[in-house]
Design a protein around this motif. Structure first.
Motif, mmCIF file in Angstrom:
data_model
loop_
_atom_site.group_PDB
_atom_site.id
_atom_site.type_symbol
_atom_site.label_atom_id
_atom_site.label_comp_id
_atom_site.label_asym_id
_atom_site.label_seq_id
_atom_site.Cartn_x
_atom_site.Cartn_y
_atom_site.Cartn_z
ATOM 1 N N LEU A 33 -8.994 -1.555 6.287
ATOM 2 C CA LEU A 33 -9.054 -0.188 5.793
ATOM 3 C C LEU A 33 -10.507 0.245 5.587
ATOM 4 O O LEU A 33 -11.407 -0.595 5.504
ATOM 5 C CB LEU A 33 -8.291 -0.093 4.473
ATOM 6 N N PRO A 34 -10.753 1.544 5.470
ATOM 7 C CA PRO A 34 -12.116 2.024 5.200
ATOM 8 C C PRO A 34 -12.708 1.442 3.911
ATOM 9 O O PRO A 34 -13.931 1.350 3.770
ATOM 10 C CB PRO A 34 -11.930 3.549 5.091
ATOM 11 N N THR A 35 -11.844 1.041 2.977
ATOM 12 C CA THR A 35 -12.315 0.442 1.725
ATOM 13 C C THR A 35 -12.884 -0.962 1.931
ATOM 14 O O THR A 35 -13.529 -1.504 1.037
ATOM 15 C CB THR A 35 -11.150 0.328 0.732
ATOM 16 N N GLY A 36 -12.610 -1.549 3.116
ATOM 17 C CA GLY A 36 -13.046 -2.916 3.369
ATOM 18 C C GLY A 36 -11.937 -3.927 3.177
ATOM 19 O O GLY A 36 -12.035 -5.069 3.631
ATOM 20 N N TYR A 37 -10.868 -3.532 2.484
ATOM 21 C CA TYR A 37 -9.734 -4.434 2.295
ATOM 22 C C TYR A 37 -8.942 -4.569 3.593
ATOM 23 O O TYR A 37 -8.958 -3.691 4.463
ATOM 24 C CB TYR A 37 -8.787 -3.897 1.212
ATOM 25 N N PHE A 38 -8.222 -5.678 3.695
ATOM 26 C CA PHE A 38 -7.259 -5.844 4.786
ATOM 27 C C PHE A 38 -5.914 -5.292 4.343
ATOM 28 O O PHE A 38 -5.511 -5.451 3.183
ATOM 29 C CB PHE A 38 -7.092 -7.331 5.137
ATOM 30 N N GLU A 39 -5.206 -4.667 5.274
ATOM 31 C CA GLU A 39 -3.841 -4.217 5.014
ATOM 32 C C GLU A 39 -2.909 -4.917 5.996
ATOM 33 O O GLU A 39 -3.093 -4.844 7.210
ATOM 34 C CB GLU A 39 -3.705 -2.709 5.175
ATOM 35 N N ALA A 40 -1.918 -5.612 5.454
ATOM 36 C CA ALA A 40 -0.904 -6.267 6.276
ATOM 37 C C ALA A 40 0.391 -5.486 6.146
ATOM 38 O O ALA A 40 0.927 -5.336 5.040
ATOM 39 C CB ALA A 40 -0.697 -7.708 5.820
ATOM 40 N N VAL A 41 0.869 -4.973 7.275
ATOM 41 C CA VAL A 41 2.149 -4.264 7.299
ATOM 42 C C VAL A 41 3.222 -5.297 7.624
ATOM 43 O O VAL A 41 3.124 -6.011 8.620
ATOM 44 C CB VAL A 41 2.138 -3.138 8.351
ATOM 45 N N LEU A 42 4.233 -5.373 6.778
ATOM 46 C CA LEU A 42 5.231 -6.427 6.883
ATOM 47 C C LEU A 42 6.520 -5.943 7.536
ATOM 48 O O LEU A 42 6.801 -4.739 7.573
ATOM 49 C CB LEU A 42 5.535 -6.994 5.492
ATOM 50 N N SER A 43 7.299 -6.889 8.031
ATOM 51 C CA SER A 43 8.575 -6.550 8.663
ATOM 52 C C SER A 43 9.548 -5.930 7.682
ATOM 53 O O SER A 43 10.496 -5.257 8.073
ATOM 54 C CB SER A 43 9.195 -7.807 9.279
ATOM 55 N N SER A 44 9.318 -6.141 6.413
ATOM 56 C CA SER A 44 10.171 -5.555 5.375
ATOM 57 C C SER A 44 9.813 -4.105 5.099
ATOM 58 O O SER A 44 10.403 -3.493 4.200
ATOM 59 C CB SER A 44 10.018 -6.372 4.085
ATOM 60 N N THR A 45 8.860 -3.556 5.850
ATOM 61 C CA THR A 45 8.296 -2.204 5.703
ATOM 62 C C THR A 45 7.380 -2.098 4.490
ATOM 63 O O THR A 45 6.869 -1.018 4.199
ATOM 64 C CB THR A 45 9.380 -1.094 5.621
ATOM 65 N N LEU A 50 3.728 -23.347 -4.683
ATOM 66 C CA LEU A 50 2.913 -22.423 -3.912
ATOM 67 C C LEU A 50 3.632 -21.075 -3.766
ATOM 68 O O LEU A 50 4.832 -21.039 -3.481
ATOM 69 C CB LEU A 50 2.621 -23.012 -2.533
ATOM 70 N N PRO A 51 2.933 -19.976 -3.936
ATOM 71 C CA PRO A 51 3.566 -18.645 -3.853
ATOM 72 C C PRO A 51 3.839 -18.251 -2.397
ATOM 73 O O PRO A 51 2.906 -17.915 -1.658
ATOM 74 C CB PRO A 51 2.530 -17.732 -4.499
ATOM 75 N N ILE A 52 5.100 -18.288 -2.002
ATOM 76 C CA ILE A 52 5.469 -18.008 -0.619
ATOM 77 C C ILE A 52 6.534 -16.918 -0.570
ATOM 78 O O ILE A 52 7.507 -16.949 -1.322
ATOM 79 C CB ILE A 52 6.015 -19.268 0.074
ATOM 80 N N THR A 53 6.356 -15.967 0.309
ATOM 81 C CA THR A 53 7.382 -14.974 0.610
ATOM 82 C C THR A 53 7.973 -15.334 1.962
ATOM 83 O O THR A 53 7.265 -15.353 2.972
ATOM 84 C CB THR A 53 6.790 -13.555 0.654
ATOM 85 N N LEU A 54 9.281 -15.651 2.001
ATOM 86 C CA LEU A 54 9.956 -16.077 3.220
ATOM 87 C C LEU A 54 10.651 -14.897 3.918
ATOM 88 O O LEU A 54 10.753 -13.806 3.365
ATOM 89 C CB LEU A 54 10.981 -17.161 2.885
ATOM 90 N N LYS A 55 11.094 -15.160 5.135
ATOM 91 C CA LYS A 55 11.816 -14.166 5.939
ATOM 92 C C LYS A 55 11.024 -12.866 6.085
ATOM 93 O O LYS A 55 11.592 -11.774 6.089
ATOM 94 C CB LYS A 55 13.209 -13.894 5.346
ATOM 95 N N THR A 56 9.717 -12.999 6.182
ATOM 96 C CA THR A 56 8.854 -11.826 6.269
ATOM 97 C C THR A 56 7.758 -12.087 7.298
ATOM 98 O O THR A 56 7.043 -13.083 7.207
ATOM 99 C CB THR A 56 8.202 -11.518 4.903
ATOM 100 N N ALA A 57 7.643 -11.200 8.266
ATOM 101 C CA ALA A 57 6.608 -11.328 9.287
ATOM 102 C C ALA A 57 5.551 -10.249 9.082
ATOM 103 O O ALA A 57 5.846 -9.158 8.574
ATOM 104 C CB ALA A 57 7.219 -11.197 10.682
ATOM 105 N N VAL A 58 4.333 -10.558 9.463
ATOM 106 C CA VAL A 58 3.273 -9.550 9.480
ATOM 107 C C VAL A 58 3.277 -8.914 10.863
ATOM 108 O O VAL A 58 3.070 -9.590 11.868
ATOM 109 C CB VAL A 58 1.898 -10.178 9.181
ATOM 110 N N ILE A 59 3.557 -7.630 10.913
ATOM 111 C CA ILE A 59 3.644 -6.956 12.213
ATOM 112 C C ILE A 59 2.355 -6.218 12.578
ATOM 113 O O ILE A 59 2.164 -5.830 13.726
ATOM 114 C CB ILE A 59 4.843 -5.988 12.257
ATOM 115 N N LYS A 60 1.469 -6.043 11.596
ATOM 116 C CA LYS A 60 0.168 -5.429 11.880
ATOM 117 C C LYS A 60 -0.817 -5.825 10.778
ATOM 118 O O LYS A 60 -0.492 -5.781 9.598
ATOM 119 C CB LYS A 60 0.282 -3.902 11.941
ATOM 120 N N LEU A 61 -2.006 -6.229 11.205
ATOM 121 C CA LEU A 61 -3.083 -6.527 10.265
ATOM 122 C C LEU A 61 -4.280 -5.673 10.651
ATOM 123 O O LEU A 61 -4.734 -5.714 11.804
ATOM 124 C CB LEU A 61 -3.460 -8.013 10.311
ATOM 125 N N LYS A 62 -4.774 -4.898 9.702
ATOM 126 C CA LYS A 62 -5.918 -4.035 10.002
ATOM 127 C C LYS A 62 -6.842 -3.963 8.793
ATOM 128 O O LYS A 62 -6.477 -4.362 7.688
ATOM 129 C CB LYS A 62 -5.444 -2.635 10.394
#
Length: 375
Positions: free
Chosen positions: A113-125, A99-111
């Motif tokens: 966008l005007p395009t309709g896509y979701f944008e997840a801002v990660l702790s890794s910037t 399974l494709p997993i990225t570890l040691k990474t938190a989602v600090i904001k989920l919003k």
């Protein structure tokens, strides 16, 4: 500006937030669809949400009902797995199904966008874009610490179900465990061997036996439909009100026989003194908060996804905000939803909802997951 996460393609079909049992079950079913997806997990290792709980934790569901799709947990099927056994099983599951997993990474904001896509801002910037999001952060997020904790002196050690590990970390002297759910009773019983212990209860608990007529009680509960009764059904509503927990020789009578001093609800704390609902008071050296877990959802900034109090809105895990879904929430669809034995069915349900939404077209894949695991 946040950088784009190194994921191909740039816009995922599905982003899964949380790599615990719910996220892995979602990943299993997503992998069969051909959709592009990735699981984001804040911990350094898969299974760390279990490794961070108290050392002596033993699950109250037997191994044959403590497993994710297509891969049973090893050991006696009728036996009960321990904490580290479950953690290692989850880590092995992620590897077995690649399974494709990225570890040691938190989602600090989920919003959105005007395009309709979701944008997840990660702790890794970094940031990642997705057409659909499954929030699969599960049951055990953040231990509830009530306001009474602020009244205690610095001389009183304070732990929670999230930070308690074993009796060795607890200073000598009187211990108060606040909360008489399954974890609170287990911790109180463990500490009673080395410390004077008080257990503060909130409301009357319904206990059921581990075995009935020679069979594990979970077998009967499953056969009778208690585990899968819909949340809004009469049976589901009754089970939610009862909040049953397994007995495991931890009835109030049994706890009292261990020397544990049973107290009513805690109503206040002042320095080293705590006061209970019956107006009685006692002096404590340590308080362990075992009143369950809460959730943090301030990082979710998606219009239409919350009520006026900031709580997520969903029906069976489907948010009114298009493209947003939930996994692993207690009573998401039924009693089993908050247990490992129920997340597989919930994941299958949610992935089917995603495909039926018509917003994402699956790409057929020729490989079979079962064959992949058996290689």
């Amino acid at each position: 500006m946040a950088k784009a996460l190194n994921i191909t393609p740039t816009v995922l079909d599905v982003l899964v937030i949380g790599g615990g049992q719910a996220g892995l079950a979602a990943g299993y079913h997503l992998k069969k669809t051909g959709l592009t997806f990735r699981i984001i997990e804040r911990a350094p290792r898969v299974g760390d949400s279990w490794r961070s709980r108290y050392d002596s934790l033993v699950l109250f569901t037997p191994r044959h009902q403590t497993a994710l799709p297509e891969r049973p947990i090893s050991g006696d099927p009728a036996g009960f797995p321990r904490r580290d056994e479950v953690a290692d099983y989850l880590e092995d599951y992620a590897l077995a199904f690649d399974l494709p997993i990225t570890l040691k990474t938190a989602v600090i904001k989920l919003k959105r966008l005007p395009t309709g896509y979701f944008e997840a801002v990660l702790s890794s910037t970094h940031r990642v874009l997705a057409k659909t999001v499954i929030i699969a952060e599960g049951t055990f997020q953040k231990a509830i610490i009530p306001k009474e904790a602020r009244g205690l002196s610095n001389k009183v050690a304070q732990l929670s179900v999230e930070t308690y590990r074993n009796p060795r970390q607890v200073p000598q002297g009187p211990v108060l465990v606040v909360g008489d759910g399954a974890s609170g009773r287990e911790i109180a019983a463990e500490l009673a061997k080395t410390h004077p212990v008080q257990l503060s209860s909130g409301h009357k608990r319904t206990l059921f036996p581990e075995r009935f007529m020679g069979r594990n009680i979970w077998t009967w509960l499953s056969m009778a439909g208690f585990l899968t009764a819909p949340r809004k059904s009469a049976l589901g509503q009754m089970m939610m009100k009862m909040e049953p927990i397994p007995d495991r020789a931890k009835s109030l009578k049994a706890l009292r026989a261990m020397g544990i001093d049973l107290r009513p609800r805690l109503i206040s704390a002042d320095r080293e003194t705590v006061t209970f609902q019956d107006k009685s008071a006692s002096t404590v050296r340590t308080v362990i908060w075992a009143r369950g877990y809460g959730r943090q959802s301030s990082w979710v900034d998606v219009p239409g996804s919350k009520d006026l109090n900031g709580n997520p809105i969903h029906s069976d895990g489907v948010s009114p905000a298009e493209g947003l879904y939930y996994m692993g929430r207690p009573w998401q669809r039924n009693w089993a939803s908050g247990l490992m034995l129920g997340v597989g069915a919930d994941a299958e349900f949610i992935v089917a909802k995603i495909l039926a939404s018509g917003t994402i077209a699956p790409t057929p894949r020729s490989h079979n997951i079962r064959q992949q695991v058996n290689k």
